[in-house]
Every structure is written in structure tokens, then in C-alpha cells.
Design an enzyme around this catalytic site. Sequence first.
Site, PDB file in Angstrom:
ATOM      1  N   ASP A 185      -5.069  -4.425   4.127  1.00 31.73           N
ATOM      2  CA  ASP A 185      -5.249  -5.589   4.800  1.00 31.73           C
ATOM      3  C   ASP A 185      -5.931  -6.555   3.689  1.00 31.73           C
ATOM      4  O   ASP A 185      -6.946  -6.289   2.932  1.00 31.73           O
ATOM      5  CB  ASP A 185      -6.627  -5.457   5.691  1.00 31.73           C
ATOM      6  CG  ASP A 185      -5.967  -4.637   7.111  1.00 31.73           C
ATOM      7  OD1 ASP A 185      -4.716  -4.521   7.180  1.00 31.73           O
ATOM      8  OD2 ASP A 185      -6.771  -3.778   7.595  1.00 31.73           O
ATOM      9  N   ASP A 191      -4.547  -1.268  -1.170  1.00 29.24           N
ATOM     10  CA  ASP A 191      -5.276  -1.527   0.090  1.00 29.24           C
ATOM     11  C   ASP A 191      -4.515  -2.358   0.991  1.00 29.24           C
ATOM     12  O   ASP A 191      -3.335  -2.839   0.306  1.00 29.24           O
ATOM     13  CB  ASP A 191      -6.380  -2.671  -0.377  1.00 29.24           C
ATOM     14  CG  ASP A 191      -7.091  -3.148   0.994  1.00 29.24           C
ATOM     15  OD1 ASP A 191      -7.576  -2.337   1.705  1.00 29.24           O
ATOM     16  OD2 ASP A 191      -7.032  -4.491   1.025  1.00 29.24           O
TER      17      ASP A 191
END
Length: 170
Positions: A11, A9
Site C-alpha cells: 500500500d 511494500d
Amino acid sequence: MAVRAILFDRDGTLVHDVPYNGDPRRVRLVPGARQALDEVRLHGVRTGVVSNQSGIGRGLLTHDAVRAVNARVDQLLGRFGTWRYCPHVAEAGCACRKPEPGLVLSACADLGVPARDAVVIGDIAADVGAAEAAGAQAILVPTPVTLPEEVERAPRVAGSLLDAVRLALS
């Protein structure tokens, strides 16, 4: 089973979360990110990023702005094998927005790796859900926004990104 790809991922996992960030100058790596990616690459494991970017669907970001932020992450951490992001809002009902499997399956296809040979590392339940829906492994790295029940439900939890990478590679 040997892990052939790790999907991250963006952020909250690779970089500090700046909501709807379209400015590459605001990109700040999480502690240990560079070392974590160096270790992954040292093992010859392929890398990719899977990220929800609903700011596009909300009219707060453009595709070009998201690509500019992604390019900055590549500059700081080295090039990833693939970048996949979902531009839709949750209400769109798309197959790509995490926790749906679309981003993970697309990234694995880009990398030529079956999802069962991939690990997704993220900071919230949507990351874990996308991995599980795609048939990949999941490791949660909790942050202040991670809910306690997300930690309880996660199949594997690591205290940092570097710890998650080491767990995935072990």
C-alpha cells in the site's frame, strides 16, 4: 553485489493506499508499477511483497479479504514469488510487523535469498527500518504521507517506483 530479490511494500508503493482495503475492485496501481515489475523480472530477480495489515488485528479486515486484494495485485502485476503480511496491531509487540525484521526475513527465506542480497522498496520509515533490521538494503519512494524526516534518514531515495527498481538493479 548483485541484488537477488526485491521486496515491495504493497500500500502506497505498488498500489494506491486505500486504508484497510479488503475490496479487490479498489486496487489501483501506482504509475509505472507494471513497467517496474517487468524490468525486475527481465533481470531474473525474485520478487515478494511485505505488508503490514493491522486491519485484521483491528477486526476491520479478514485474512480472506487481504488475500483477495493480494490476488488482484498479482493479476495486475504478475505473480510475486512470495506474499508476507503482518495481521497484528502495533501494540501486539510481534516480530513481524514492520519495522521489525520478521516479514523481510520470512520473505527472503521463501525466496531462498539471504537478506543481504535483497532490497526492500517502500514509502515510509517502517519499510526502511524492516530492511535495515533484517540486513537488507532499503530504498524509500516518498508519497504525500511520507514525513520529511523519513526522507532525510533514508539511505537511498527514489522519485518513483520505476526509479527505485532501476536504482536497485544498477
